[in-house]
Design a protein around this motif. Structure first.
Motif, PDB file in Angstrom:
ATOM      1  N   GLY A   1       6.677  -5.683   0.903  1.00  0.00           N
ATOM      2  CA  GLY A   1       6.772  -4.249   0.641  1.00  0.00           C
ATOM      3  C   GLY A   1       5.777  -3.528   1.524  1.00  0.00           C
ATOM      4  O   GLY A   1       5.660  -3.802   2.706  1.00  0.00           O
ATOM      5  N   SER A   2       5.016  -2.623   0.935  1.00  0.00           N
ATOM      6  CA  SER A   2       4.067  -1.858   1.749  1.00  0.00           C
ATOM      7  C   SER A   2       2.842  -2.700   2.079  1.00  0.00           C
ATOM      8  O   SER A   2       2.478  -3.624   1.354  1.00  0.00           O
TER       9      SER A   2
ATOM     10  N   GLN B   1      -3.930  -1.724   1.835  1.00  0.00           N
ATOM     11  CA  GLN B   1      -4.892  -0.792   2.426  1.00  0.00           C
ATOM     12  C   GLN B   1      -5.912  -1.543   3.279  1.00  0.00           C
ATOM     13  O   GLN B   1      -6.326  -1.052   4.325  1.00  0.00           O
TER      14      GLN B   1
ATOM     15  N   LEU C   1      -1.927   5.438   6.051  1.00  0.00           N
ATOM     16  CA  LEU C   1      -0.507   5.204   6.285  1.00  0.00           C
ATOM     17  C   LEU C   1      -0.319   4.266   7.469  1.00  0.00           C
ATOM     18  O   LEU C   1      -1.093   4.305   8.434  1.00  0.00           O
ATOM     19  N   GLN C   2       0.740   3.495   7.401  1.00  0.00           N
ATOM     20  CA  GLN C   2       1.057   2.582   8.491  1.00  0.00           C
ATOM     21  C   GLN C   2       1.308   3.350   9.792  1.00  0.00           C
ATOM     22  O   GLN C   2       0.882   2.913  10.859  1.00  0.00           O
TER      23      GLN C   2
END
Length: 174
Positions: free
Chosen positions: A28-29, A32, A136-137
């Motif tokens: 998924g994401s 951090q 954010l990526q």
């Protein structure tokens, strides 16, 4: 720790490590921690490329095992780098900087490199020290591209611009 064989910090290795962090799939994401590490790698890749260029300019690429090369490399602090980069971005150069300006000026590549150093150093500080921020990526990828672009610009500077920039980092004008 041996000083016989010099183990340079290779910018592209730092950038590749950041790429690998950003390419992780199946979870998924991204975490951090991975995004924050990318900002750090981007800044440090540019930082070490500049230090290597400065030591090569002052002592010589063929003398990288000489303790004087290491002395030159280690003489540039993060604060000194940012100060010089900020000074070179100014619309009007300070007299102590202007005195060392090459005949054709510092040019757009130096301004771009200076902007990249300032931006990436600020982003690295935020990523390393501000727990209240989320990253954010897309921003991490942009930082990595900024760093790569600045390293490429450094490699293609006109000789007089390159020399003036690197000497201003190594020797503080008074």
């Amino acid at each position: 720790m041996s000083s016989t064989n010099l183990a340079l910090i290779n910018s592209e290795h730092l950038f590749s490590q950041a790429d690998a962090l950003l390419l992780q799939t199946g979870r998924g994401s991204l975490r951090q921690a991975d995004l924050r590490r990318t900002f750090s790698n981007a800044y440090y890749g540019l930082f070490h490329a500049i230090l290597t260029a400065a030591a090569d300019e002052a002592v010589g690429r063929t003398r990288r095992n000489d303790p004087l090369w290491t002395l030159a490399y280690r003489s540039i602090s993060h604060q000194r780098l940012k100060t010089v980069c900020n000074d070179l971005q100014a619309a009007t150069l300070k007299p102590k900087i202007r005195r060392y300006e090459p005949p054709g000026g510092f040019g757009g590549h130096i301004v771009t490199i200076g902007g990249a150093v300032s931006e990436l150093q600020d982003r690295r500080h935020a990523a390393d020290y501000d727990p209240s921020l989320s990253f954010l990526q897309t921003d991490a990828r942009a930082a990595l591209q900024t760093a790569r672009s600045a390293v490429n610009r450094l490699a293609y500077l006109e000789a007089d611009q390159r020399r003036a920039f690197l000497y201003l980092l190594l020797f503080e004008p008074r």
